[in-house]
Design a protein around this motif. Sequence first.
Motif, PDB file in Angstrom:
ATOM      1  N   ALA A  45    -100.806  56.551  24.889  1.00  0.00           N
ATOM      2  CA  ALA A  45    -100.651  57.710  25.757  1.00  0.00           C
ATOM      3  C   ALA A  45     -99.423  58.517  25.341  1.00  0.00           C
ATOM      4  CB  ALA A  45    -100.498  57.255  27.207  1.00  0.00           C
ATOM      5  N   TYR A  46     -99.608  59.816  25.255  1.00  0.00           N
ATOM      6  CA  TYR A  46     -98.513  60.737  24.977  1.00  0.00           C
ATOM      7  C   TYR A  46     -98.102  61.348  26.315  1.00  0.00           C
ATOM      8  CZ  TYR A  46     -99.897  60.333  20.114  1.00  0.00           C
ATOM      9  OH  TYR A  46    -100.203  59.852  18.877  1.00  0.00           O
ATOM     10  N   ILE A  47     -96.836  61.156  26.675  1.00  0.00           N
ATOM     11  CA  ILE A  47     -96.361  61.566  27.992  1.00  0.00           C
ATOM     12  C   ILE A  47     -95.145  62.490  27.858  1.00  0.00           C
ATOM     13  CG2 ILE A  47     -95.463  60.788  30.225  1.00  0.00           C
ATOM     14  CD1 ILE A  47     -98.342  59.806  29.590  1.00  0.00           C
ATOM     15  N   LEU A  48     -95.231  63.635  28.497  1.00  0.00           N
ATOM     16  CA  LEU A  48     -94.109  64.569  28.585  1.00  0.00           C
ATOM     17  C   LEU A  48     -93.519  64.417  29.979  1.00  0.00           C
ATOM     18  CD1 LEU A  48     -92.401  66.959  27.581  1.00  0.00           C
ATOM     19  CD2 LEU A  48     -94.235  68.473  28.372  1.00  0.00           C
ATOM     20  N   LEU A  49     -92.268  63.991  30.047  1.00  0.00           N
ATOM     21  CA  LEU A  49     -91.594  63.789  31.333  1.00  0.00           C
ATOM     22  C   LEU A  49     -90.561  64.888  31.532  1.00  0.00           C
ATOM     23  CD1 LEU A  49     -91.064  62.168  33.907  1.00  0.00           C
ATOM     24  CD2 LEU A  49     -89.493  60.749  32.583  1.00  0.00           C
ATOM     25  N   ASN A  50     -90.900  65.848  32.359  1.00  0.00           N
ATOM     26  CA  ASN A  50     -89.965  66.907  32.715  1.00  0.00           C
ATOM     27  C   ASN A  50     -89.192  66.483  33.950  1.00  0.00           C
ATOM     28  OD1 ASN A  50     -90.268  69.152  30.852  1.00  0.00           O
ATOM     29  ND2 ASN A  50     -92.368  69.288  31.594  1.00  0.00           N
ATOM     30  N   ASN A  51     -88.027  67.074  34.129  1.00  0.00           N
ATOM     31  CA  ASN A  51     -87.190  66.776  35.293  1.00  0.00           C
ATOM     32  C   ASN A  51     -86.444  68.046  35.672  1.00  0.00           C
ATOM     33  OD1 ASN A  51     -85.954  65.096  37.262  1.00  0.00           O
ATOM     34  ND2 ASN A  51     -84.118  65.033  36.001  1.00  0.00           N
ATOM     35  N   THR A  52     -87.192  69.013  36.162  1.00  0.00           N
ATOM     36  CA  THR A  52     -86.562  70.298  36.430  1.00  0.00           C
ATOM     37  C   THR A  52     -87.179  71.000  37.633  1.00  0.00           C
ATOM     38  OG1 THR A  52     -85.983  72.432  35.476  1.00  0.00           O
ATOM     39  CG2 THR A  52     -88.089  71.506  34.809  1.00  0.00           C
ATOM     40  N   GLU A  53     -86.340  71.730  38.338  1.00  0.00           N
ATOM     41  CA  GLU A  53     -86.814  72.605  39.401  1.00  0.00           C
ATOM     42  C   GLU A  53     -87.070  73.999  38.837  1.00  0.00           C
ATOM     43  OE1 GLU A  53     -83.667  72.275  42.235  1.00  0.00           O
ATOM     44  OE2 GLU A  53     -84.335  70.302  42.911  1.00  0.00           O
ATOM     45  N   ASP A  54     -86.617  74.235  37.600  1.00  0.00           N
ATOM     46  CA  ASP A  54     -86.752  75.526  36.932  1.00  0.00           C
ATOM     47  C   ASP A  54     -88.148  75.633  36.312  1.00  0.00           C
ATOM     48  OD1 ASP A  54     -86.687  77.721  35.230  1.00  0.00           O
ATOM     49  OD2 ASP A  54     -84.655  77.322  34.538  1.00  0.00           O
ATOM     50  N   LYS A  55     -88.984  76.470  36.902  1.00  0.00           N
ATOM     51  CA  LYS A  55     -90.370  76.608  36.435  1.00  0.00           C
ATOM     52  C   LYS A  55     -90.430  77.131  35.009  1.00  0.00           C
ATOM     53  CE  LYS A  55     -92.283  77.222  41.016  1.00  0.00           C
ATOM     54  NZ  LYS A  55     -92.975  78.080  41.948  1.00  0.00           N
ATOM     55  N   GLU A  56     -89.496  77.997  34.634  1.00  0.00           N
ATOM     56  CA  GLU A  56     -89.494  78.559  33.275  1.00  0.00           C
ATOM     57  C   GLU A  56     -89.150  77.486  32.239  1.00  0.00           C
ATOM     58  OE1 GLU A  56     -90.624  81.566  32.341  1.00  0.00           O
ATOM     59  OE2 GLU A  56     -91.177  81.750  34.436  1.00  0.00           O
ATOM     60  N   GLU A  57     -88.195  76.625  32.543  1.00  0.00           N
ATOM     61  CA  GLU A  57     -87.817  75.551  31.624  1.00  0.00           C
ATOM     62  C   GLU A  57     -89.001  74.589  31.429  1.00  0.00           C
ATOM     63  OE1 GLU A  57     -84.697  71.801  31.351  1.00  0.00           O
ATOM     64  OE2 GLU A  57     -84.344  73.363  32.841  1.00  0.00           O
ATOM     65  N   ARG A  58     -89.652  74.256  32.518  1.00  0.00           N
ATOM     66  CA  ARG A  58     -90.814  73.364  32.448  1.00  0.00           C
ATOM     67  C   ARG A  58     -91.922  74.007  31.618  1.00  0.00           C
ATOM     68  NH1 ARG A  58     -94.985  72.016  37.034  1.00  0.00           N
ATOM     69  NH2 ARG A  58     -96.050  70.258  36.068  1.00  0.00           N
ATOM     70  N   LYS A  59     -92.202  75.266  31.882  1.00  0.00           N
ATOM     71  CA  LYS A  59     -93.225  75.997  31.138  1.00  0.00           C
ATOM     72  C   LYS A  59     -92.877  76.059  29.651  1.00  0.00           C
ATOM     73  CE  LYS A  59     -95.500  80.490  30.992  1.00  0.00           C
ATOM     74  NZ  LYS A  59     -95.531  81.842  31.551  1.00  0.00           N
ATOM     75  N   ALA A  60     -91.601  76.279  29.337  1.00  0.00           N
ATOM     76  CA  ALA A  60     -91.167  76.348  27.938  1.00  0.00           C
ATOM     77  C   ALA A  60     -91.398  75.017  27.220  1.00  0.00           C
ATOM     78  CB  ALA A  60     -89.694  76.748  27.865  1.00  0.00           C
ATOM     79  N   ASN A  61     -91.099  73.896  27.891  1.00  0.00           N
ATOM     80  CA  ASN A  61     -91.338  72.579  27.280  1.00  0.00           C
ATOM     81  C   ASN A  61     -92.825  72.347  27.035  1.00  0.00           C
ATOM     82  OD1 ASN A  61     -88.682  71.753  27.062  1.00  0.00           O
ATOM     83  ND2 ASN A  61     -88.703  70.576  28.958  1.00  0.00           N
ATOM     84  N   ILE A  62     -93.644  72.713  28.005  1.00  0.00           N
ATOM     85  CA  ILE A  62     -95.092  72.534  27.858  1.00  0.00           C
ATOM     86  C   ILE A  62     -95.612  73.398  26.714  1.00  0.00           C
ATOM     87  CG2 ILE A  62     -97.318  72.996  28.965  1.00  0.00           C
ATOM     88  CD1 ILE A  62     -95.987  72.072  31.622  1.00  0.00           C
ATOM     89  N   GLU A  63     -95.185  74.655  26.656  1.00  0.00           N
ATOM     90  CA  GLU A  63     -95.647  75.548  25.590  1.00  0.00           C
ATOM     91  C   GLU A  63     -95.184  75.074  24.219  1.00  0.00           C
ATOM     92  OE1 GLU A  63     -94.373  79.436  26.828  1.00  0.00           O
ATOM     93  OE2 GLU A  63     -96.085  79.648  28.197  1.00  0.00           O
ATOM     94  N   LEU A  64     -93.961  74.562  24.125  1.00  0.00           N
ATOM     95  CA  LEU A  64     -93.459  74.046  22.855  1.00  0.00           C
ATOM     96  C   LEU A  64     -94.313  72.881  22.365  1.00  0.00           C
ATOM     97  CD1 LEU A  64     -91.278  73.921  20.615  1.00  0.00           C
ATOM     98  CD2 LEU A  64     -90.021  72.364  22.105  1.00  0.00           C
ATOM     99  N   VAL A  65     -94.636  71.972  23.267  1.00  0.00           N
ATOM    100  CA  VAL A  65     -95.463  70.820  22.889  1.00  0.00           C
ATOM    101  C   VAL A  65     -96.863  71.281  22.468  1.00  0.00           C
ATOM    102  CG1 VAL A  65     -96.563  68.705  23.747  1.00  0.00           C
ATOM    103  CG2 VAL A  65     -94.156  69.151  24.239  1.00  0.00           C
ATOM    104  N   GLU A  66     -97.454  72.183  23.229  1.00  0.00           N
ATOM    105  CA  GLU A  66     -98.799  72.673  22.885  1.00  0.00           C
ATOM    106  C   GLU A  66     -98.806  73.391  21.543  1.00  0.00           C
ATOM    107  OE1 GLU A  66    -101.072  73.253  27.126  1.00  0.00           O
ATOM    108  OE2 GLU A  66     -99.988  74.979  26.335  1.00  0.00           O
ATOM    109  N   LYS A  67     -97.749  74.128  21.262  1.00  0.00           N
ATOM    110  CA  LYS A  67     -97.664  74.889  20.010  1.00  0.00           C
ATOM    111  C   LYS A  67     -97.458  73.969  18.805  1.00  0.00           C
ATOM    112  CE  LYS A  67     -93.981  77.361  18.306  1.00  0.00           C
ATOM    113  NZ  LYS A  67     -92.851  78.256  18.447  1.00  0.00           N
TER     114      LYS A  67
END
Length: 142
Positions: A45-67
């Motif tokens: 399993a590949y797991i991305l564990l975010n820990n942020t209240e900042d929606k933009e930071e979370r979105k940036a991590n998700i987009e980076l991984v997808e890219k």
Amino acid sequence: MKRRWIGGLAGLLLAFILGGCGATGQVESLSPEEMESYIKDKEKAYILLNNTEDKEERKANIELVEKTIESINVMEINAKSEDMLDNGLKPKDLGLKDIQFGTLGIYKDGTLEEYVSLRNADHPTEDEKEKALQQFIDNINS
């Protein structure tokens, strides 16, 4: 009428082919309950564990991984989500042991094998994050 139907079918087929050529990995966000069963049920399993209240930071991590990751499905959970906070849950409660916040990790049979940090403290620029992530992917695929 027949030409129009064949033309439409050919166009649809071409769209599927071109869409598949640029396929990238997908990140799917899971609820705590879904994450717990996912970790238990998956051999790898590949797991991305975010820990942020900042929606933009979370979105940036998700987009980076997808890219960066091609054809690997990654499951994501945010430790600061309402589901986690309201129920007093920690990542270890979901089977996510030994992983740090802001990282992408690989679990094999429920055990963390490797991970890469996506935290700004470890990689101050997006370019550095992308290079670290790419190196991580290259290492696990070799």
